[in-house]
Design a protein around this motif. Structure first.
Motif, short mmCIF file in Angstrom:
data_model
loop_
_atom_site.label_atom_id
_atom_site.label_comp_id
_atom_site.label_asym_id
_atom_site.label_seq_id
_atom_site.Cartn_x
_atom_site.Cartn_y
_atom_site.Cartn_z
N GLY A 77 1.25 -1.41 0.15
CA GLY A 77 0.27 -0.02 -0.24
C GLY A 77 0.35 1.41 0.03
N SER A 78 2.34 0.98 0.87
CA SER A 78 3.12 2.26 0.60
C SER A 78 3.75 3.25 -0.50
CB SER A 78 3.32 1.90 1.95
OG SER A 78 4.61 0.49 1.13
N PHE A 79 3.27 2.11 -1.22
CA PHE A 79 3.79 1.69 -2.81
C PHE A 79 3.41 2.56 -3.54
CE2 PHE A 79 7.46 -1.54 -2.15
CZ PHE A 79 8.11 -0.68 -1.92
N VAL A 80 1.24 1.70 -3.88
CA VAL A 80 0.88 2.64 -4.39
C VAL A 80 0.69 3.96 -3.71
CG1 VAL A 80 -1.76 2.68 -4.71
CG2 VAL A 80 -0.55 0.61 -4.84
N LEU A 81 0.79 4.21 -2.48
CA LEU A 81 0.83 5.69 -2.29
C LEU A 81 1.70 7.05 -2.94
CD1 LEU A 81 -0.60 5.52 0.99
CD2 LEU A 81 -1.82 6.23 -0.39
N LEU A 86 3.66 10.89 -6.65
CA LEU A 86 4.84 11.54 -7.23
C LEU A 86 3.95 12.08 -8.51
CD1 LEU A 86 7.73 8.99 -7.50
CD2 LEU A 86 7.38 11.30 -6.83
N GLU A 87 3.05 11.63 -8.89
CA GLU A 87 1.93 12.32 -9.67
C GLU A 87 2.13 13.58 -9.51
OE1 GLU A 87 -0.95 9.77 -10.26
OE2 GLU A 87 -0.05 8.70 -12.15
N MET A 88 0.88 13.76 -7.92
CA MET A 88 0.65 14.87 -7.89
C MET A 88 1.76 16.06 -7.36
SD MET A 88 -1.47 13.71 -5.13
CE MET A 88 -1.72 15.45 -3.98
N ILE A 89 3.32 15.54 -7.31
CA ILE A 89 3.20 16.73 -6.97
C ILE A 89 5.18 16.83 -8.04
CG2 ILE A 89 6.33 16.93 -6.40
CD1 ILE A 89 5.36 14.84 -3.67
N LEU A 90 5.15 16.03 -8.95
CA LEU A 90 5.23 16.21 -10.88
C LEU A 90 4.65 16.23 -11.76
CD1 LEU A 90 8.10 13.18 -9.55
CD2 LEU A 90 8.34 16.11 -9.20
N GLY A 91 3.51 16.48 -11.50
CA GLY A 91 2.07 16.28 -12.13
C GLY A 91 2.73 16.02 -13.67
N ILE A 92 3.00 13.99 -13.38
CA ILE A 92 3.20 13.12 -14.00
C ILE A 92 2.12 12.30 -14.93
CG2 ILE A 92 5.80 13.80 -14.39
CD1 ILE A 92 6.19 11.21 -12.28
N ARG A 93 2.11 10.86 -15.07
CA ARG A 93 0.51 10.54 -14.80
C ARG A 93 1.75 9.05 -15.59
NH1 ARG A 93 -4.02 9.75 -18.76
NH2 ARG A 93 -5.65 8.15 -17.26
N ILE A 94 1.64 8.45 -14.38
CA ILE A 94 2.05 7.36 -14.16
C ILE A 94 1.23 6.02 -14.38
CG2 ILE A 94 3.73 5.42 -12.52
CD1 ILE A 94 4.16 7.46 -11.18
N TYR A 95 0.13 5.68 -13.52
CA TYR A 95 -1.57 5.16 -13.54
C TYR A 95 -1.92 5.53 -14.92
CZ TYR A 95 -6.02 3.33 -12.90
OH TYR A 95 -7.47 2.55 -13.03
N ARG A 169 -2.59 20.93 -5.07
CA ARG A 169 -1.89 19.20 -5.17
C ARG A 169 -0.94 19.06 -5.09
NH1 ARG A 169 -3.42 15.68 -8.56
NH2 ARG A 169 -2.83 14.65 -9.75
N LYS A 170 -0.16 19.82 -5.02
CA LYS A 170 1.83 19.70 -4.27
C LYS A 170 1.27 19.61 -3.04
CE LYS A 170 3.49 21.63 -8.99
NZ LYS A 170 3.12 20.81 -9.80
N VAL A 171 0.81 20.49 -2.59
CA VAL A 171 1.32 20.01 -1.03
C VAL A 171 0.81 19.01 -0.72
CG1 VAL A 171 0.29 21.13 1.38
CG2 VAL A 171 0.75 22.32 -0.34
N PHE A 172 -0.95 18.60 -0.27
CA PHE A 172 -1.11 17.01 -0.45
C PHE A 172 -0.25 15.82 -1.23
CE2 PHE A 172 -4.82 19.43 0.57
CZ PHE A 172 -4.81 18.63 1.89
N GLY A 173 0.20 15.85 -2.23
CA GLY A 173 0.95 15.67 -2.52
C GLY A 173 2.44 15.08 -1.85
N VAL A 174 2.73 16.12 -1.60
CA VAL A 174 4.50 16.12 0.12
C VAL A 174 4.07 15.37 0.69
CG1 VAL A 174 5.63 16.98 0.97
CG2 VAL A 174 5.75 17.92 -1.18
N VAL A 175 2.32 15.47 1.36
CA VAL A 175 1.87 15.17 2.50
C VAL A 175 1.49 13.57 2.44
CG1 VAL A 175 -0.32 14.42 4.00
CG2 VAL A 175 0.88 16.87 3.52
N LEU A 176 0.79 13.02 1.40
CA LEU A 176 0.91 11.98 0.80
C LEU A 176 2.51 11.06 0.44
CD1 LEU A 176 -1.58 10.04 0.36
CD2 LEU A 176 -1.41 10.35 -2.07
N LEU A 177 3.02 11.67 0.50
CA LEU A 177 4.36 11.32 0.67
C LEU A 177 5.13 10.87 2.20
CD1 LEU A 177 7.16 10.55 -2.04
CD2 LEU A 177 7.95 12.11 -1.38
#
Length: 193
Positions: A77-81, A86-95, A169-177
């Protein structure tokens, strides 16, 4: 099992609210809505609720049958998060979803966004400390909040604007990371015991 305690309900409810983090998921929801066109709020909420309640009762046994321990489940689960962050912070699409449907409900909203590995792991640990009925009530209360946020995500988007959403999105991306790293660190030791 049937000892209702408002103190337990509030405690479990707050823990689940923090883990589900539906407010932090608003940027993801807005992004999903722009990709697929429509979010089925009712379907996503009911599916997430069913997944969580079922996992509360049969989760540990299900993992044991498959030969998976809770620590392995949490690390996965930690890998999925981590990749979502990363998608949120870097603005890329992995999924990349192969399904070109114009709605989103069960995947990825109900699972893994709402009822993901972090939520499942939390439910298993809460079950050992609190009465089951109180956990179920806390799940139901959280699902009301989830439904309201899913329904009003477009209004929230209009209120914040595109640049406001980008920052959030970027702030919550860091929190999610950070949550992913914490989940990984807390459970990876258990893999080698």
């Amino acid at each position: 099992m049937f000892e209702v305690s408002w103190k337990e309900i509030v405690t479990v409810g707050m823990v689940l609210f923090a883990v589900i983090d539906i407010l932090g998921s608003i940027p993801i929801l807005v992004d999903l809505r722009t990709k697929v066109g429509h979010i089925q709020s009712e379907k996503a909420t009911i599916a997430a609720m069913i997944i969580m309640i079922m996992f509360l009762f049969v989760g540990e046994e299900m993992l044991n049958i498959m030969g998976i321990d809770v620590n392995s489940f949490a690390v996965a689960g930690s890998f999925v998060l981590f990749f979502l962050a990363l998608e949120m912070i870097l603005g890329i699409r992995i999924y990349k979803d192969e399904d070109e449907s114009k709605t989103a409900s069960i995947v990825p909203i109900a699972f893994p966004l709402i009822a993901g590995a972090g939520t499942m792991t939390t439910l298993l640990s809460l079950k050992s400390q609190y009465h089951t009925i109180n956990i179920i009530i806390a799940i139901l209360l959280n699902m009301v909040v989830v439904y309201l946020v899913l329904k009003s995500s477009s209004k929230i988007e209009q209120m914040l604007g595109k640049s406001g959403l980008g920052v959030i999105r970027k702030v919550f991306g860091v929190v999610l990371l950070a949550i992913a790293v914490k989940l990984f660190g807390a459970n990876v030791k258990g893999l080698f015991v």
